[in-house]
Motif scaffolding. Structure first.
Motif, PDB file in Angstrom:
ATOM      1  N   GLN A  74       0.864  -1.176   0.000  1.00  0.00           N
ATOM      2  CA  GLN A  74       0.000   0.000   0.000  1.00  0.00           C
ATOM      3  C   GLN A  74       0.906   1.234   0.000  1.00  0.00           C
ATOM      4  N   ILE A  75       0.877   1.995  -1.074  1.00  0.00           N
ATOM      5  CA  ILE A  75       1.753   3.159  -1.189  1.00  0.00           C
ATOM      6  C   ILE A  75       1.352   4.212  -0.177  1.00  0.00           C
ATOM      7  N   ARG A  76       2.349   4.638   0.592  1.00  0.00           N
ATOM      8  CA  ARG A  76       2.174   5.650   1.619  1.00  0.00           C
ATOM      9  C   ARG A  76       3.199   6.764   1.383  1.00  0.00           C
ATOM     10  N   ASN A 111       1.010  13.145  -2.689  1.00  0.00           N
ATOM     11  CA  ASN A 111       0.954  13.029  -1.227  1.00  0.00           C
ATOM     12  C   ASN A 111       0.135  14.189  -0.661  1.00  0.00           C
ATOM     13  N   ASN A 112      -1.130  13.906  -0.319  1.00  0.00           N
ATOM     14  CA  ASN A 112      -2.048  14.976   0.085  1.00  0.00           C
ATOM     15  C   ASN A 112      -1.978  15.341   1.561  1.00  0.00           C
ATOM     16  N   GLN A 116       3.933  19.937   6.886  1.00  0.00           N
ATOM     17  CA  GLN A 116       3.748  21.029   5.928  1.00  0.00           C
ATOM     18  C   GLN A 116       4.858  21.072   4.879  1.00  0.00           C
ATOM     19  N   GLU A 117       6.084  20.741   5.271  1.00  0.00           N
ATOM     20  CA  GLU A 117       7.211  20.797   4.342  1.00  0.00           C
ATOM     21  C   GLU A 117       7.141  19.703   3.283  1.00  0.00           C
ATOM     22  N   LEU A 118       6.444  18.603   3.589  1.00  0.00           N
ATOM     23  CA  LEU A 118       6.459  17.444   2.694  1.00  0.00           C
ATOM     24  C   LEU A 118       5.164  17.249   1.912  1.00  0.00           C
ATOM     25  N   VAL A 119       4.119  17.999   2.242  1.00  0.00           N
ATOM     26  CA  VAL A 119       2.884  17.889   1.464  1.00  0.00           C
ATOM     27  C   VAL A 119       3.189  18.204   0.002  1.00  0.00           C
ATOM     28  N   GLY A 120       2.672  17.377  -0.895  1.00  0.00           N
ATOM     29  CA  GLY A 120       2.860  17.626  -2.316  1.00  0.00           C
ATOM     30  C   GLY A 120       3.934  16.793  -2.976  1.00  0.00           C
ATOM     31  N   THR A 133      -3.139   2.282  -2.665  1.00  0.00           N
ATOM     32  CA  THR A 133      -2.677   3.535  -2.068  1.00  0.00           C
ATOM     33  C   THR A 133      -3.418   3.777  -0.759  1.00  0.00           C
ATOM     34  N   SER A 134      -2.766   4.517   0.133  1.00  0.00           N
ATOM     35  CA  SER A 134      -3.400   4.883   1.395  1.00  0.00           C
ATOM     36  C   SER A 134      -4.232   6.141   1.200  1.00  0.00           C
ATOM     37  N   ASN A 135      -4.971   6.526   2.228  1.00  0.00           N
ATOM     38  CA  ASN A 135      -5.795   7.733   2.144  1.00  0.00           C
ATOM     39  C   ASN A 135      -4.953   9.010   2.180  1.00  0.00           C
ATOM     40  N   HIS A 136      -3.636   8.878   2.346  1.00  0.00           N
ATOM     41  CA  HIS A 136      -2.736  10.034   2.290  1.00  0.00           C
ATOM     42  C   HIS A 136      -2.216  10.276   0.874  1.00  0.00           C
ATOM     43  N   ILE A 137      -2.673   9.466  -0.047  1.00  0.00           N
ATOM     44  CA  ILE A 137      -2.230   9.578  -1.443  1.00  0.00           C
ATOM     45  C   ILE A 137      -3.443   9.809  -2.342  1.00  0.00           C
ATOM     46  N   THR A 138      -3.357  10.821  -3.217  1.00  0.00           N
ATOM     47  CA  THR A 138      -4.380  11.055  -4.232  1.00  0.00           C
ATOM     48  C   THR A 138      -3.869  10.542  -5.568  1.00  0.00           C
TER      49      THR A 138
END
Length: 464
Positions: A74-76, A111-112, A116-120, A133-138
């Protein structure tokens, strides 16, 4: 006459935005970056205008996870590195999902939710694989009649590096995120497809060159163990497939009766040099009184995370007062710090403490400290021996404690035997290994420089 900021005010601390330029939000960080506005060109469109679909994955707690044999990765966020590449060294596995499909090839993975530095951070799947994918991935499926999926991957990472998502994201409970509506409405420059392909070609060529350099660097580092074995005249035994074996009682180590130590444990038996017990020639966790230091004297502080596991060196040290060192492991200049806890030990976290403030330091309680008893044994030589992969694998057999918090027993080091060449030979070995590591580091630096140059070139191409 329009208002202007007085010249005596630092322009880096205050700025003006015209009311007509407000975009439905009032957070200053968003308007402080002019990078996004530089990208608002005639060919800019909303991200949703060039995409087929946006979808998030599913959450899976520990009770809903499984192992590699019975599940699928599961991609995280941890599967996306800072260069936007998929990495699979820290994986979470989930069972087959009857109602959820696998990620399609050429899907862009955004990565949604993260710090803050790593979002995106954004990756792209370029091969057929059975992944969730996990719910942290769009997952973003691009309409490739309008935009190249790899170009979208590149532009989203350009935005991330230039802190666009840092300024756009919403913050809550030590987490930050980009909602689906905001992501879909994000404006991006979309030049003609042939220009997009040129940008993709430049970036992929750099990634290919970087990969080659890193492969050469890795091969050099991997050669160190074989070099050591050869110089010391050590021949490793062939793997035994026998289910039973016999061991003399006098060879039983410290009263331990667990068979894996004797069947799989490695002894570095040299055909050229005497084999000696490490504890006879080195102190294991010696006492380190801070002689002649006051409570306010500065000493170096070394946390576990500042030990580089690839090059076996301390990446960064900060200072603490002696009065603040209570509860930490103490050491002095020239001591070897060797991680005892999982997974730090297996990963190779160890380093020699050098250039400590006032000659002393403190650090993680998960360090063993080693110090030579005399000049017959070089600390650098000990370090290279204990950093060997086969030695660390043997140390794993001495793990104790609960799962996830296992530590190597001190008996491993106390009973450890190693070949003892003359001091000049130890130094010759140390110098040769240091040269290999230096060459490997230069290759890694060259690899990273290639990619950084490509990133700058890509931004220039996008900006036209």
């Amino acid at each position: 006459m329009p208002y202007s900021v007085p010249k005596n005010i630092d322009p880096n601390k205050i700025f003006l935005v015209n009311f007509s330029e407000l975009e439905g939000r009032l957070d200053p960080i968003y308007y402080a970056s002019n990078f996004l506005h530089r990208f608002t060109q005639s060919h800019s469109v909303k991200l949703k205008d060039v995409c087929v679909s946006f979808s998030s994955g599913f959450g899976a707690g520990k009770d809903e996870q499984t192992d590699e044999k019975n599940g699928y990765i599961q991609i995280r966020p941890t599967n996306i590195n800072n260069n936007g590449e998929l990495v699979f060294d820290k994986n979470v596995f989930v069972p087959l999902q009857k109602t959820v499909g696998f990620v399609e090839k050429r899907t862009v993975l955004f990565n949604n939710t993260n710090s803050q530095e790593l979002v995106g951070k954004t990756a792209i799947l370029l091969e057929e694989r059975e992944l969730y994918t996990s719910n942290h991935i769009t997952s973003i499926v691009v309409d490739e009649t309008k935009a190249n999926a790899e170009y979208i991957w590149i532009i989203l990472n350009v935005y991330q590096r230039n802190k666009i998502f840092f300024s756009l994201c919403t913050n809550w409970n030590n987490q930050s995120g980009i909602g689906l509506d905001l992501l879909q409405s994000l404006k991006i420059p979309v030049p003609p497809l042939h220009i997009q392909q040129q940008i993709v070609n430049v970036y992929n060529a750099a990634l290919s060159q970087r990969k080659k350099k890193l492969s050469e660097s890795k091969a050099k580092l991997a050669s160190i163990d074989q070099y050591l074995l050869g110089e010391l005249g050590i021949t490793l035994p062939e793997d035994s497939h026998e289910k039973t074996f016999i061991i003399n009682y006098k060879d039983v180590d410290g009263g331990r009766l667990d068979p894996s130590i004797y069947k799989n444990g490695l002894k570095l038996i040299s055909k050229r040099y005497d084999n000696v017990k490490l504890s006879k020639y080195a102190f294991i966790n010696p006492s380190t009184p801070y002689r002649k230091l006051t409570a306010d004297t500065k000493i170096s502080f070394v946390p576990m995370e500042q030990i580089d596991e690839i090059y076996s060196e301390i990446s960064f040290m900060e200072d603490k007062k002696v009065s603040e060192s209570t509860g930490y492991t103490r050491f002095m200049d020239g001591d070897l710090l060797w991680a005892k806890i999982t997974p730090c030990m297996q990963n190779g976290k160890s380093a020699i403490a050098r250039n400590l403030s006032n000659g002393y330091g403190c650090g993680s309680t998960e360090f063993f400290v080693l110090r030579p008893r005399s000049n017959e044994l070089s600390i650098e030589y000990i370090h290279n021996i204990l950093h060997m992969q086969i030695v660390r694998e043997t140390a794993m057999l001495y793990f104790g404690g609960s799962a996830g918090q296992q530590r190597v027993s001190s008996s491993f080091l106390e009973k450890f035997n190693l070949p003892l060449p003359p001091l000049f030979k130890q130094r010759e070995i140390v110098d040769h290994i240091s040269a290999i590591r230096a060459e490997a580091k230069v290759l890694e630096q060259e690899a990273n420089a290639i990619l950084e140059q490509a990133k700058k070139k890509v931004e220039e191409m996008i900006l036209g």
